[in-house]
Motif scaffolding. Structure first.
Motif, PDB file in Angstrom:
ATOM      1  N   LYS A  81       0.852  -1.205   0.000  1.00 21.58           N
ATOM      2  CA  LYS A  81       0.000   0.000   0.000  1.00 21.58           C
ATOM      3  C   LYS A  81       0.884   1.249   0.000  1.00 21.58           C
ATOM      4  O   LYS A  81       1.926   1.278   0.657  1.00 21.58           O
ATOM      5  CB  LYS A  81      -0.894   0.029   1.253  1.00 21.58           C
ATOM      6  N   SER A  82       0.426   2.268  -0.717  1.00 21.80           N
ATOM      7  CA  SER A  82       1.192   3.514  -0.782  1.00 21.80           C
ATOM      8  C   SER A  82       0.311   4.702  -0.423  1.00 21.80           C
ATOM      9  O   SER A  82      -0.914   4.629  -0.540  1.00 21.80           O
ATOM     10  CB  SER A  82       1.796   3.690  -2.187  1.00 21.80           C
ATOM     11  N   GLY A  83       0.940   5.781   0.019  1.00 22.11           N
ATOM     12  CA  GLY A  83       0.206   6.986   0.407  1.00 22.11           C
ATOM     13  C   GLY A  83       0.952   8.238  -0.008  1.00 22.11           C
ATOM     14  O   GLY A  83       2.156   8.208  -0.262  1.00 22.11           O
ATOM     15  N   LEU A  84       0.223   9.352  -0.055  1.00 18.84           N
ATOM     16  CA  LEU A  84       0.767  10.619  -0.549  1.00 18.84           C
ATOM     17  C   LEU A  84       0.557  11.725   0.478  1.00 18.84           C
ATOM     18  O   LEU A  84      -0.542  11.889   1.006  1.00 18.84           O
ATOM     19  CB  LEU A  84       0.047  10.986  -1.861  1.00 18.84           C
ATOM     20  N   VAL A  85       1.622  12.497   0.746  1.00 20.53           N
ATOM     21  CA  VAL A  85       1.534  13.643   1.657  1.00 20.53           C
ATOM     22  C   VAL A  85       2.211  14.840   0.989  1.00 20.53           C
ATOM     23  O   VAL A  85       3.435  14.881   0.856  1.00 20.53           O
ATOM     24  CB  VAL A  85       2.210  13.331   3.013  1.00 20.53           C
ATOM     25  N   THR A  86       1.386  15.804   0.538  1.00 17.20           N
ATOM     26  CA  THR A  86       1.933  17.014  -0.082  1.00 17.20           C
ATOM     27  C   THR A  86       1.159  18.232   0.417  1.00 17.20           C
ATOM     28  O   THR A  86       0.061  18.097   0.954  1.00 17.20           O
ATOM     29  CB  THR A  86       1.802  16.966  -1.624  1.00 17.20           C
ATOM     30  N   GLY A  87       1.712  19.407   0.187  1.00 19.83           N
ATOM     31  CA  GLY A  87       0.991  20.634   0.482  1.00 19.83           C
ATOM     32  C   GLY A  87      -0.199  20.778  -0.455  1.00 19.83           C
ATOM     33  O   GLY A  87      -0.288  20.088  -1.469  1.00 19.83           O
ATOM     34  N   GLY A  88      -1.120  21.665  -0.083  1.00 24.30           N
ATOM     35  CA  GLY A  88      -2.267  21.925  -0.932  1.00 24.30           C
ATOM     36  C   GLY A  88      -3.377  20.904  -0.814  1.00 24.30           C
ATOM     37  O   GLY A  88      -4.374  20.977  -1.521  1.00 24.30           O
ATOM     38  N   GLU A  89      -3.211  19.906   0.066  1.00 27.09           N
ATOM     39  CA  GLU A  89      -4.245  18.890   0.285  1.00 27.09           C
ATOM     40  C   GLU A  89      -4.665  18.946   1.759  1.00 27.09           C
ATOM     41  O   GLU A  89      -3.963  19.510   2.599  1.00 27.09           O
ATOM     42  CB  GLU A  89      -3.710  17.492  -0.069  1.00 27.09           C
ATOM     43  N   ASP A  90      -5.799  18.336   2.090  1.00 22.63           N
ATOM     44  CA  ASP A  90      -6.342  18.411   3.440  1.00 22.63           C
ATOM     45  C   ASP A  90      -5.423  17.724   4.460  1.00 22.63           C
ATOM     46  O   ASP A  90      -5.124  16.533   4.356  1.00 22.63           O
ATOM     47  CB  ASP A  90      -7.732  17.765   3.472  1.00 22.63           C
ATOM     48  N   PHE A  91      -4.996  18.494   5.472  1.00 20.87           N
ATOM     49  CA  PHE A  91      -4.043  18.006   6.481  1.00 20.87           C
ATOM     50  C   PHE A  91      -4.632  16.842   7.287  1.00 20.87           C
ATOM     51  O   PHE A  91      -3.969  15.830   7.537  1.00 20.87           O
ATOM     52  CB  PHE A  91      -3.666  19.166   7.407  1.00 20.87           C
TER      53      PHE A  91
END
Length: 338
Positions: free
Chosen positions: A114-124
Motif C-alpha cells: 500500500k502507498s500513500g501521498l503527503v503534499t501541500g495543498g491537500e487536506d491536512f
C-alpha cells in the motif's frame, strides 16, 4: 497474515533479466514495458543489490521505474502484517509526487503493498487519517511531511529505503534543512538512492556526503546526449518588455503543436499569460499560487491539446512529463547549464 494469490502466468520481457519478483514482472508486462531505458538498465541491478546510488538522469528518462521496482522488490515478500512505513520517497513538487504515486500503484497492482501521498495543498486531517493506516510506501514533499512529523502523525524510524528524487531541485527550492531532518528521522534505513537532473553544486555534494554511504555514481542522459536533434538558440534582449515582444513573435512565427514558456517568478508567468490571452492565444498558466485543482486542469488540457501554450514558473515546472513538446522558451536564463 498469509497472503494468497492465484498462480501467475510466466512473464517474458527484457525486464526478466533483472532479479525481480514475478508479481512485479507481471505488472511490468501489463504496462507494456518491454526494454529498459539506459537509467533502468544501469540502476536496477545495483539497487537490487542494496547499494546506495547517486544517479544523474533527466526527467523523462524512465528513472521513476529505476527506483520504484527495486524498492517494491524489497517489500513484496513480507508476509507478516505490516504496521510501519517501510519506504519514503521525497520529491520537490505536488505534480511530481502525484505522478510517482501513480507509478508505485501501477507497479504494485499485483501485490498487497500500500502507498500513500503527503503534499501541500491537500487536506491536512485527511492525510493524518491516511497515515494512521500506515502505508508501506510514503511519497511526499518535504514541507508537508515535516508538518505531519511535528504534529506527531508520522513515524519514519522503520524506513528501510529512502529515495530523494530531483534532489537538486529540492535544494534549489530551499529544502536543505527539511531534507536533512527527514533523512535523520530515517536513521535505521538500509539503503538511500539520490536522483538529480543535474550534477549540482556544493549544496548537492554536501547533501550526498551526509546521506549516502559509499555510493555508486551513475551518469545518464548528459546534456550533450539530450541536445542531439534539438536546435538551441540564444536571443539577447535589453529588458523584460523586449523579451515579451520576442516571445509573442516566436509564438506567431514558429511551427509547433505544444510550447512551454518558463519564467523564474510567478509574477512574470502571470504577466506573459495575460499578454498571450489578450492576443487570443489559447494558453494556461502554472505556478505555486494556483490551487491544486487549477494546476491539474491546466496540465491535463495542455497534454490533451486544448491549449497550445503553457506558461510555467521554474519551480512549478520540474518533473512535468509531456509528450510532443516542440518549443521551449526560457524567458529567464536557467539556473544551470544542464
Amino acid at each position: 497474515m498469509q497472503l494468497n494469490f492465484p498462480h501467475l502466468p510466466e512473464v517474458t520481457s527484457v525486464f526478466s533479466q533483472f532479479a525481480l519478483h514475478e508479481r512485479l514482472l507481471k505488472a511490468v508486462a501489463e504496462l507494456n514495458f518491454v526494454e529498459p531505458t539506459p537509467v533502468q538498465a544501469a540502476a536496477i541491478p545495483l539497487a537490487l543489490q542494496g547499494r546506495d546510488l547517486r544517479v544523474t538522469a533527466q526527467t523523462g528518462s524512465g528513472k521513476t521505474a529505476a527506483f520504484v521496482l527495486p524498492l517494491l522488490n524489497r517489500l513484496v515478500d513480507l508476509r507478516e502484517r505490516r504496521v510501519e512505513i517501510r519506504a519514503l520517497i521525497l520529491l520537490p513538487t505536488r505534480e511530481l509526487a502525484q505522478q510517482t504515486l501513480k507509478q508505485v500503484q501501477l507497479f504494485s497492482q499485483f501485490t498487497y503493498i500500500k502507498s500513500g501521498l503527503v503534499t501541500g495543498g491537500e487536506d491536512f486531517k485527511e492525510q493524518a487519517a491516511m497515515l494512521r493506516k500506515v502505508p508501506d510506501v510514503l511519497i511526499g514533499t518535504p514541507g508537508r511531511l515535516l508538518e505531519q512529523l511535528n504534529a506527531g502523525n508520522l513515524d519514519l524510524s522503520h524506513v528501510q529505503v529512502l529515495i530523494l528524487d530531483e534532489a537538486d531541485r529540492m535544494l534549489d527550492m530551499g529544502f536543505a534543512e527539511d531534507m536533512e531532518r527527514l533523512c535523520k528521522e530515517c536513521e535505521n534505513r538500509q539503503q538511500t538512492l539520490l536522483f538529480s537532473a543535474t550534477t549540482g553544486g556544493a549544496a548537492l555534494r554536501d547533501m550526498i556526503g551526509k546521506v549516502l554511504k559509499d555510493p555508486e555514481h551513475l551518469m545518464l542522459n548528459s546534456v550533450s546526449q539530450l541536445a542531439e536533434g534539438t536546435r538551441q538558440q540564444i536571443i539577447t534582449a535589453d529588458h523584460d518588455k523586449q523579451k515579451e515582444q520576442i516571445v509573442q513573435w516566436l509564438l506567431a512565427n514558429e511551427t509547433f503543436d505544444k510550447a512551454i514558456i518558463f519564467t523564474k517568478t510567478r509574477h512574470l508567468a502571470d504577466r506573459n499569460y495575460g499578454h498571450l490571452v489578450a492576443k487570443d492565444v489559447k494558453a494556461f498558466v502554472l505556478h505555486g499560487e494556483k490551487d491544486q485543482k487549477d494546476r491539474k486542469l491546466a496540465l491535463e488540457r495542455f497534454k490533451q491539446g486544448s491549449s497550445k501554450v503553457l506558461v510555467a514558473s521554474d519551480v512549478a515546472s520540474r518533473g512535468m512529463d509531456i509528450d510532443g513538446l516542440d518549443l521551449v522558451i526560457n524567458f529567464d536564463m536557467p539556473r544551470s547549464g544542464d
